[in-house]
Design a protein around this motif. Structure first.
Motif, PDB file in Angstrom:
ATOM      1  N   VAL A 111       1.552   2.108 -12.559  1.00  0.00           N
ATOM      2  CA  VAL A 111       0.989   0.822 -12.155  1.00  0.00           C
ATOM      3  C   VAL A 111      -0.531   0.869 -12.265  1.00  0.00           C
ATOM      4  CG1 VAL A 111       2.890   0.174 -10.630  1.00  0.00           C
ATOM      5  CG2 VAL A 111       1.015   1.548  -9.731  1.00  0.00           C
ATOM      6  N   VAL A 112      -1.117  -0.305 -12.482  1.00  0.00           N
ATOM      7  CA  VAL A 112      -2.571  -0.449 -12.549  1.00  0.00           C
ATOM      8  C   VAL A 112      -2.982  -1.630 -11.683  1.00  0.00           C
ATOM      9  CG1 VAL A 112      -2.775   0.531 -14.873  1.00  0.00           C
ATOM     10  CG2 VAL A 112      -2.416  -1.937 -14.598  1.00  0.00           C
ATOM     11  N   SER A 113      -4.259  -1.690 -11.355  1.00  0.00           N
ATOM     12  CA  SER A 113      -4.803  -2.855 -10.682  1.00  0.00           C
ATOM     13  C   SER A 113      -4.590  -4.073 -11.575  1.00  0.00           C
ATOM     14  CB  SER A 113      -6.297  -2.663 -10.416  1.00  0.00           C
ATOM     15  OG  SER A 113      -6.545  -1.474  -9.697  1.00  0.00           O
ATOM     16  N   GLN A 114      -4.384  -5.233 -10.962  1.00  0.00           N
ATOM     17  CA  GLN A 114      -4.138  -6.438 -11.742  1.00  0.00           C
ATOM     18  C   GLN A 114      -5.261  -6.709 -12.741  1.00  0.00           C
ATOM     19  OE1 GLN A 114      -1.250  -8.409 -11.699  1.00  0.00           O
ATOM     20  NE2 GLN A 114      -2.259  -9.110 -13.566  1.00  0.00           N
ATOM     21  N   GLU A 115      -6.505  -6.406 -12.364  1.00  0.00           N
ATOM     22  CA  GLU A 115      -7.640  -6.615 -13.267  1.00  0.00           C
ATOM     23  C   GLU A 115      -7.526  -5.777 -14.533  1.00  0.00           C
ATOM     24  OE1 GLU A 115      -9.079  -7.714  -9.147  1.00  0.00           O
ATOM     25  OE2 GLU A 115      -7.764  -6.211 -10.054  1.00  0.00           O
ATOM     26  N   ASN A 152       3.052   6.188   0.231  1.00  0.00           N
ATOM     27  CA  ASN A 152       3.125   5.283  -0.911  1.00  0.00           C
ATOM     28  C   ASN A 152       2.523   3.920  -0.585  1.00  0.00           C
ATOM     29  OD1 ASN A 152       4.533   6.360  -3.408  1.00  0.00           O
ATOM     30  ND2 ASN A 152       5.964   7.028  -1.842  1.00  0.00           N
ATOM     31  N   GLN A 153       2.713   3.456   0.640  1.00  0.00           N
ATOM     32  CA  GLN A 153       2.188   2.147   1.023  1.00  0.00           C
ATOM     33  C   GLN A 153       0.662   2.127   0.938  1.00  0.00           C
ATOM     34  OE1 GLN A 153       3.295   0.836   4.944  1.00  0.00           O
ATOM     35  NE2 GLN A 153       2.691  -1.272   4.537  1.00  0.00           N
ATOM     36  N   ARG A 154       0.020   3.180   1.430  1.00  0.00           N
ATOM     37  CA  ARG A 154      -1.446   3.279   1.348  1.00  0.00           C
ATOM     38  C   ARG A 154      -1.907   3.355  -0.097  1.00  0.00           C
ATOM     39  NH1 ARG A 154      -4.064   5.886   5.441  1.00  0.00           N
ATOM     40  NH2 ARG A 154      -5.955   5.306   4.296  1.00  0.00           N
ATOM     41  N   LEU A 155      -1.171   4.103  -0.919  1.00  0.00           N
ATOM     42  CA  LEU A 155      -1.502   4.227  -2.333  1.00  0.00           C
ATOM     43  C   LEU A 155      -1.388   2.873  -3.031  1.00  0.00           C
ATOM     44  CD1 LEU A 155      -2.149   5.773  -4.920  1.00  0.00           C
ATOM     45  CD2 LEU A 155       0.242   6.521  -5.000  1.00  0.00           C
ATOM     46  N   ALA A 156      -0.313   2.147  -2.770  1.00  0.00           N
ATOM     47  CA  ALA A 156      -0.124   0.832  -3.381  1.00  0.00           C
ATOM     48  C   ALA A 156      -1.254  -0.120  -2.993  1.00  0.00           C
ATOM     49  CB  ALA A 156       1.232   0.248  -2.970  1.00  0.00           C
ATOM     50  N   GLN A 157      -1.648  -0.082  -1.732  1.00  0.00           N
ATOM     51  CA  GLN A 157      -2.733  -0.950  -1.267  1.00  0.00           C
ATOM     52  C   GLN A 157      -4.048  -0.591  -1.945  1.00  0.00           C
ATOM     53  OE1 GLN A 157      -2.482  -0.292   2.956  1.00  0.00           O
ATOM     54  NE2 GLN A 157      -0.981  -1.928   3.266  1.00  0.00           N
ATOM     55  N   ALA A 188      -7.971   0.792 -11.103  1.00  0.00           N
ATOM     56  CA  ALA A 188      -7.156   1.952 -10.735  1.00  0.00           C
ATOM     57  C   ALA A 188      -5.874   2.061 -11.555  1.00  0.00           C
ATOM     58  CB  ALA A 188      -6.807   1.902  -9.252  1.00  0.00           C
ATOM     59  N   ILE A 189      -5.387   3.298 -11.646  1.00  0.00           N
ATOM     60  CA  ILE A 189      -4.081   3.611 -12.225  1.00  0.00           C
ATOM     61  C   ILE A 189      -3.430   4.670 -11.358  1.00  0.00           C
ATOM     62  CG2 ILE A 189      -5.046   5.374 -13.790  1.00  0.00           C
ATOM     63  CD1 ILE A 189      -2.786   4.621 -15.782  1.00  0.00           C
ATOM     64  N   SER A 190      -2.094   4.605 -11.266  1.00  0.00           N
ATOM     65  CA  SER A 190      -1.357   5.627 -10.533  1.00  0.00           C
ATOM     66  C   SER A 190       0.117   5.529 -10.883  1.00  0.00           C
ATOM     67  CB  SER A 190      -1.533   5.458  -9.015  1.00  0.00           C
ATOM     68  OG  SER A 190      -0.924   6.535  -8.324  1.00  0.00           O
ATOM     69  N   TYR A 191       0.871   6.530 -10.458  1.00  0.00           N
ATOM     70  CA  TYR A 191       2.329   6.452 -10.397  1.00  0.00           C
ATOM     71  C   TYR A 191       2.654   6.031  -8.978  1.00  0.00           C
ATOM     72  CZ  TYR A 191       1.348  11.032  -8.390  1.00  0.00           C
ATOM     73  OH  TYR A 191       0.823  12.054  -7.636  1.00  0.00           O
ATOM     74  N   LEU A 192       3.851   5.520  -8.774  1.00  0.00           N
ATOM     75  CA  LEU A 192       4.170   4.964  -7.464  1.00  0.00           C
ATOM     76  C   LEU A 192       5.671   5.013  -7.232  1.00  0.00           C
ATOM     77  CD1 LEU A 192       2.629   3.465  -5.150  1.00  0.00           C
ATOM     78  CD2 LEU A 192       3.265   1.335  -6.282  1.00  0.00           C
ATOM     79  N   ALA A 193       6.074   5.200  -5.981  1.00  0.00           N
ATOM     80  CA  ALA A 193       7.491   5.099  -5.667  1.00  0.00           C
ATOM     81  C   ALA A 193       7.962   3.670  -5.927  1.00  0.00           C
ATOM     82  CB  ALA A 193       7.742   5.486  -4.210  1.00  0.00           C
ATOM     83  N   LEU A 194       9.146   3.539  -6.447  1.00  0.00           N
ATOM     84  CA  LEU A 194       9.676   2.258  -6.886  1.00  0.00           C
ATOM     85  C   LEU A 194       9.654   1.187  -5.796  1.00  0.00           C
ATOM     86  CD1 LEU A 194      11.115   0.669  -9.114  1.00  0.00           C
ATOM     87  CD2 LEU A 194      13.268   1.632  -8.283  1.00  0.00           C
ATOM     88  N   ALA A 195       9.840   1.597  -4.553  1.00  0.00           N
ATOM     89  CA  ALA A 195       9.938   0.631  -3.459  1.00  0.00           C
ATOM     90  C   ALA A 195       8.695  -0.225  -3.300  1.00  0.00           C
ATOM     91  CB  ALA A 195      10.223   1.366  -2.149  1.00  0.00           C
ATOM     92  N   PHE A 196       7.561   0.221  -3.829  1.00  0.00           N
ATOM     93  CA  PHE A 196       6.293  -0.463  -3.566  1.00  0.00           C
ATOM     94  C   PHE A 196       5.745  -1.185  -4.794  1.00  0.00           C
ATOM     95  CE2 PHE A 196       6.860   2.984  -0.614  1.00  0.00           C
ATOM     96  CZ  PHE A 196       6.597   2.382   0.603  1.00  0.00           C
ATOM     97  N   ILE A 197       6.574  -1.340  -5.821  1.00  0.00           N
ATOM     98  CA  ILE A 197       6.082  -1.918  -7.068  1.00  0.00           C
ATOM     99  C   ILE A 197       5.751  -3.406  -6.937  1.00  0.00           C
ATOM    100  CG2 ILE A 197       8.325  -2.557  -8.031  1.00  0.00           C
ATOM    101  CD1 ILE A 197       7.236  -1.471 -10.750  1.00  0.00           C
ATOM    102  N   ASP A 198       6.318  -4.088  -5.951  1.00  0.00           N
ATOM    103  CA  ASP A 198       6.086  -5.522  -5.806  1.00  0.00           C
ATOM    104  C   ASP A 198       4.857  -5.847  -4.963  1.00  0.00           C
ATOM    105  OD1 ASP A 198       8.256  -6.274  -7.406  1.00  0.00           O
ATOM    106  OD2 ASP A 198       9.645  -6.085  -5.728  1.00  0.00           O
TER     107      ASP A 198
END
Length: 200
Positions: free
Chosen positions: A13-17, A88-93, A101-111
């Motif tokens: 995942v990446v930042s929307q920008e 994961n929640q902190r990472l997603a935020q 930003a770019i990262s890998y992420l647990a699937l639960a937080f992709i939305d």
């Protein structure tokens, strides 16, 4: 006997920008270079001239261990990142609040609002979150791990009935998806069903 009943995928995942500047996917070699500090600016991948912020989970987390094991064939591989997060929640935020930003992420937080999944080209195949054929539940998707149920050899009819139920639409919708895992695609479900005793 090993029966696969779901998939734990790790989307990139990446930042929307970043997505807005046209970054929709990267290659496996680029992913390795990013996490080794050899790529540090989005312009190197065809984006804007903007510094890249590389984020990750803390060392020792299952998500990180799976990621570095899949990418580098070594669960203890050192990576170069700007920040690590314990949850994961902190990472997603953090990804969503950044603009680079770019990262890998647990699937639960992709939305999470403000972040976007991107595709990964690995050994000639491009995998993307939305792709039914080569999505994150594909057997070859490198940033994933299968979820298993096991029986002794000579799987009994009762055991087979339980596994068959988990492989059904009901089982996938009731037990796999609500726990934030990928349901198996139709092709893989049929492959697993073919291993069960004929009477089921």
């Amino acid at each position: 006997v090993d029966d696969v009943v779901g998939v734990d995928g790790q989307p990139l995942v990446v930042s929307q920008e970043v997505a807005d500047m046209g970054i929709s996917g990267i290659t496996g070699d680029e992913l390795k270079d990013i996490y080794k500090g050899r790529i540090t600016n989005w312009s190197e991948l065809g984006g804007d001239d903007k510094e890249m912020q590389v984020l990750a989970r803390v060392k020792g987390s299952g998500t990180r261990t799976s990621f570095v094991s899949n990418v580098f064939d070594n669960p203890e591989e050192d990576t170069t990142v700007d920040n690590r997060y314990g949850q994961n929640q902190r990472l997603a935020q953090a990804i969503a609040q950044a603009n680079n930003a770019i990262s890998y992420l647990a699937l639960a937080f992709i939305d999470t609002d403000g972040l976007a999944p991107i595709g990964l080209e690995w050994e000639g195949t491009t995998y993307s979150y939305q792709d039914n054929q080569n999505g994150l539940d594909a057997k070859a998707y490198p940033l994933s791990r299968d979820l298993h149920m096991y029986t002794w050899e000579g799987t009994s009819m009762k055991e087979a009935a339980v596994i068959n139920m988990i492989l059904s639409d009901f089982g996938q919708d009731t037990f796999v998806a609500p726990n934030n895992y990928f349901k198996l695609g139709a092709r893989r479900r049929e492959e697993q069903r073919a291993k069960l005793p004929d009477q089921v």
